[in-house]
Design a protein around this motif. Sequence first.
Motif, PDB file in Angstrom:
ATOM      1  N   THR A   1       1.832  10.346 -12.666  1.00 46.75           N
ATOM      2  CA  THR A   1       0.825  11.399 -12.808  1.00 46.75           C
ATOM      3  C   THR A   1       0.096  11.296 -14.146  1.00 46.75           C
ATOM      4  OG1 THR A   1       2.197  12.840 -11.420  1.00 46.75           O
ATOM      5  CG2 THR A   1       0.469  13.896 -12.697  1.00 46.75           C
TER       6      THR A   1
ATOM      7  N   LEU B   1       7.610  18.271 -12.688  1.00 46.61           N
ATOM      8  CA  LEU B   1       7.326  18.052 -11.270  1.00 46.61           C
ATOM      9  C   LEU B   1       8.611  17.905 -10.468  1.00 46.61           C
ATOM     10  CD1 LEU B   1       4.480  15.393 -11.624  1.00 46.61           C
ATOM     11  CD2 LEU B   1       4.265  17.870 -11.483  1.00 46.61           C
TER      12      LEU B   1
ATOM     13  N   ILE C   1       0.782  23.219 -13.570  1.00 44.47           N
ATOM     14  CA  ILE C   1       0.554  22.048 -14.416  1.00 44.47           C
ATOM     15  C   ILE C   1      -0.706  22.232 -15.253  1.00 44.47           C
ATOM     16  CG2 ILE C   1       0.102  19.563 -14.419  1.00 44.47           C
ATOM     17  CD1 ILE C   1       2.992  20.422 -13.653  1.00 44.47           C
TER      18      ILE C   1
ATOM     19  N   PHE D   1      -0.228  22.633  -8.750  1.00 40.01           N
ATOM     20  CA  PHE D   1      -1.230  22.163  -9.710  1.00 40.01           C
ATOM     21  C   PHE D   1      -1.672  23.268 -10.665  1.00 40.01           C
ATOM     22  CE2 PHE D   1      -4.011  23.892  -6.460  1.00 40.01           C
ATOM     23  CZ  PHE D   1      -5.110  24.367  -7.150  1.00 40.01           C
TER      24      PHE D   1
ATOM     25  N   ASN E   1       3.187  19.526  -5.166  1.00 39.84           N
ATOM     26  CA  ASN E   1       3.584  20.253  -6.370  1.00 39.84           C
ATOM     27  C   ASN E   1       2.556  21.328  -6.719  1.00 39.84           C
ATOM     28  OD1 ASN E   1       6.125  19.198  -7.962  1.00 39.84           O
ATOM     29  ND2 ASN E   1       5.225  17.400  -6.983  1.00 39.84           N
TER      30      ASN E   1
ATOM     31  N   ILE F   1      -0.697  15.742  -8.080  1.00 35.38           N
ATOM     32  CA  ILE F   1       0.102  16.973  -7.930  1.00 35.38           C
ATOM     33  C   ILE F   1      -0.069  17.554  -6.525  1.00 35.38           C
ATOM     34  CG2 ILE F   1       0.477  19.314  -8.805  1.00 35.38           C
ATOM     35  CD1 ILE F   1       1.100  17.168 -10.868  1.00 35.38           C
TER      36      ILE F   1
END
Length: 231
Positions: free
Chosen positions: A188, A156, A119, A116, A114, A109
């Motif tokens: 991922t 994502l 997530i 994190f 992206n 990530i």
Amino acid sequence: QILATFETKDAMGANFINSCLEQFSKTFKENYDDPSDVEIIMSILSNYVPNCLVKAEVSCKINELKDESIKDPKKFAKNFIRAVKIAHIDKYRAVTHNKGIMNGIDSVIIATGNDFRAIESAAHAYASNNGTYKSLTKASIKNNIFKFSIEIPLSLGTIGGLTKLHPLANLSLKLLGEPSSKELMKITAVAGLAQNFAAIKSLITTGIQHGHMKMHLINILNLLNASDREK
């Protein structure tokens, strides 16, 4: 509460979604004879994405589970399954178990620019979606086949945000073969599954410190400016 869902394609879509939701608020007010009758508390996306699930799975014959630390594949497979079951029933173990999964997932990530934290939040919420916090991975043996899997919500992006602007994020995506967002989600999830396998394997064979202290030893030697000969 009004819940709207968006298909974001290859973008994570946070700014687009929030802009749409704020427009919803304006539209509600504009369509009332007296706008003061309507009070909007907030308009904001949710990072919980239970409809955006990724599942990764690996399987092999039990006798193929062999290396220098696995002397008895059958015993290893049984203990592996027990370790995962413990993370399904014991919250203290489940938290660290899932933290290990996120070690692998967060790395991908962050490398690809992206979010994190988003997530992490979604993953831990999903881990407790039945009211009890539990493992994000499962393991089983059936017909002499060992199976290990993960199911996790991932949203994502491969365009927008920092993914193209940040040179290292851009490089990471190139190294991964310019994946679509769905392909990146699969990559991922697999990283999380691999990280979890490695951690459990260490726990039930050599012990976690065997690998951890090797890693920390190098850090300590570097801190002490040890020469190559001293290392």
